[in-house]
Design a protein around this motif. Structure first.
Motif, short mmCIF file in Angstrom:
data_model
loop_
_atom_site.label_atom_id
_atom_site.label_comp_id
_atom_site.label_asym_id
_atom_site.label_seq_id
_atom_site.Cartn_x
_atom_site.Cartn_y
_atom_site.Cartn_z
N ASN A 1 8.20 7.16 -8.83
CA ASN A 1 7.10 8.19 -9.42
C ASN A 1 8.82 9.09 -10.44
N LYS B 1 3.20 5.61 -5.49
CA LYS B 1 3.15 5.50 -7.08
C LYS B 1 2.35 5.92 -7.65
N ASN B 2 1.49 6.95 -6.64
CA ASN B 2 0.26 7.76 -7.54
C ASN B 2 0.74 9.36 -7.11
N LEU B 3 1.09 9.33 -6.58
CA LEU B 3 1.66 11.22 -6.55
C LEU B 3 2.07 11.98 -7.44
N ASP B 4 0.74 12.75 -7.46
CA ASP B 4 0.57 13.66 -8.56
C ASP B 4 0.81 14.87 -8.56
N ASP C 1 1.82 14.00 0.67
CA ASP C 1 0.57 12.87 0.72
C ASP C 1 -0.89 13.92 0.77
N LYS D 1 -7.44 10.08 4.75
CA LYS D 1 -8.13 8.99 4.99
C LYS D 1 -7.42 7.50 5.48
N GLU E 1 1.89 1.55 -3.36
CA GLU E 1 1.37 2.54 -4.96
C GLU E 1 0.87 3.36 -4.12
N GLN E 2 0.77 4.55 -2.77
CA GLN E 2 0.51 5.77 -2.14
C GLN E 2 1.82 6.65 -2.73
N GLU F 1 0.46 -1.12 0.17
CA GLU F 1 0.01 0.19 0.27
C GLU F 1 1.30 1.41 0.14
#
Length: 515
Positions: free
Chosen positions: A147, A114-117, A197, A203, A111-112, A108
């Motif tokens: 990332n 990789k999802n940073l934008d 994040d 969350k 994945e967190q 998890e």
């Protein structure tokens, strides 16, 4: 750069590289550049099939610097300086991860990342003697590997003193993001990730509140908490640990030579072994969480700072202790700007300068001895009329020409120019005279204070804030037990905390079967 033994071990590790990588060394005319290029050349020779080496002789940025990345891609992991000492492991991990070797971080967490934008340019200032720095370096390196919007640069303050001066870095690790100061001191991957994040805290709070009640919930992840978790889990009952960080104060300890059956180790190694031992059992570990309140209802409820509420039939409080502060004017203002608490980490930043150590116990005198080899002069200030340190340490300190020990000295103020420390004042307790000492750094070594503020008015505490327990680890709240440095046990030692954690777990289990 590398001896035969290191080459053999590193060569074995580098066989785990899955995909080709490229090392780029940016050089100038300095000796450090030559050393870094030599290191990179030796590394490339250990796995020439998967590692390519290139040299940038006209760098636009920092030099010397080693950049690591997948072949054919822009490198996002950089080492400005020579990543040896404590940072050699950071370099090895960067090579492996850039080459496709998987990280051991939780899925998890990966994945967190990789999802940073958001575009994130991390820079962390370190010293090679800092045992806390690799945690930060390895965290941001992993984020950069996973990332493409993240870059990570380790900067050795000893190689780039002008940057250290310009940014007023006086404690390591010191982390910057996109040019702005982000944090200082030991930080875990989860702590850094959750901070960048946005929305992660909400969350997490929602997910934590949905967890089923535990049989035993341990608050704190140090030696006492780890021992309690293992003993509880071995009973086959639902066990959880919630902690701000795993390891607690031990993670900041270097030499450990009094843990029976282990001749010598250090804090980070012990913490890693503790966590792995806990992970061998079915224990729910919740990190980067701080308790804010405890209340006895039908079950015992622990509210966290993010608003989540965890419930359990029994609780074991093992929140440990933290460095005691002087509580004098100027201390908070200049914390990290000359006021420090880890001589081993931050000592190299004061090379050739005058410093002071506050406290004449073992930690204080050991700090003075360590600093004496780096700084111009060390002044030890002890409040009492006697030193509490072991005789062998006192004799060693007194033998050093650049160490002065002053007893009956009450520190009254930290002085500075608004940017950094430039002195302190103390009162001679025998004459009431005030004195000023000019210096650049102050290392506070005056003991510990229990992490028990959130328990005030809920559980009986001593006048020093320690949790009062009986011989079974029971506290004044039904179903709540405690162990370790946060309690009123007379001696604060790792091995004693572990035993107390086991006692509290057995006490909690006995409570469960009787209720």
């Amino acid at each position: 750069m590398l001896d035969a033994n290191m080459k053999q071990q590193l060569g074995t590790y580098l066989q785990n590289i899955v995909n080709p990588i490229e090392i780029t060394v940016s050089v100038n005319n300095s000796d450090k550049s030559n050393e870094l290029l030599e290191l990179a050349t030796e590394i490339q020779a250990l796995n020439s099939d998967k590692i390519t080496l290139s040299v940038n002789e006209n760098p636009q940025g920092r030099a010397p610097q080693m950049s690591v990345g997948p072949k054919g891609e822009q490198a996002r992991v950089n080492f400005a300086g020579i990543p040896m000492g404590h940072e050699f492991t950071s370099l090895v991990l960067a090579l492996l991860q850039a080459g496709g070797h998987p990280s051991k971080a939780a899925q998890e967490t990966l994945e967190q990342i990789k999802n940073l934008d958001t575009e994130l340019n991390f820079e962390v200032y370190i010293s090679l003697s800092c045992h806390n720095c690799p945690d930060v370096v390895q965290a941001i390196n992993l984020m950069a590997v996973l990332n493409p919007k993240v870059t990570a640069t380790m900067i050795d303050g000893g190689v780039f003193p002008d940057e250290v001066e310009q940014r007023n870095v006086m404690a390591v690790p010191s982390l910057y993001v996109n040019g702005e100061h982000f944090g200082q001191g030991r930080m875990t991957l989860d702590e850094i990730l959750n901070k960048v994040d946005t929305g992660a805290s909400d969350k997490q709070a929602a997910a934590l509140s949905e967890k089923d009640p535990y049989d035993v919930l341990i608050v704190g992840g140090g030696p006492a908490g780890a021992a309690a978790a293992i003993y509880a889990a071995r009973k086959g009952i639902r066990t959880g640990i919630v902690a701000e960080r795993f390891g607690g104060q031990v993670a900041d300890t270097m030499a450990i030579e009094n843990f029976i059956s282990v001749k010598a180790t250090d804090g980070p190694k012990m913490v890693a072994n503790l966590e792995q031992h806990v992970l061998d059992y079915d224990v729910d570990i919740m990190k980067t969480q701080r308790a804010a309140r405890i209340e006895k209802k039908e079950l015992v409820e622990v509210e966290l700072e993010n608003g989540a509420v965890l419930k359990s039939k029994t609780i074991i409080l093992a929140t440990g202790a933290r460095w005691r502060e002087m509580n004098v004017p100027g201390e908070q203002e200049y914390k990290g700007k000359g006021v420090a608490y880890c001589p081993h980490c931050d000592g190299p930043l004061f090379k050739g300068k005058k410093t002071a150590v506050i406290g004449g116990g073992n930690s204080g005198i050991e700090a003075a001895i360590d600093l004496a080899g780096l700084v111009e002069h060390v002044t030890v200030l002890e409040f009492s009329d006697t030193l509490r340190a072991d005789d062998v340490l006192v004799k060693k300190a007194k033998s050093l020409p650049n160490v002065t020990i002053i007893k009956n000295a009450m520190t009254t103020e930290v002085l500075g120019d608004g940017e950094r420390v430039n002195g302190l004042t103390y009162t001679d307790r025998t004459t009431d005279e005030s004195h000023t000492v000019e210096l650049a750094g102050i290392f506070v070594q005056i003991g510990l204070v229990p992490n028990s503020e959130f328990l005030k008015d809920a559980i009986e505490l001593t006048d020093r804030g320690e949790i009062v327990i009986d011989q079974h680890g029971r506290t004044s709240m039904d179903g709540v037990f405690a162990a370790g440095d946060v309690t009123n046990v007379p001696f604060k030692q790792i091995i004693i905390s572990m035993g107390a954690g086991a006692t509290a777990a057995l006490g909690a289990f006995d409570y469960l079967i009787r209720n």
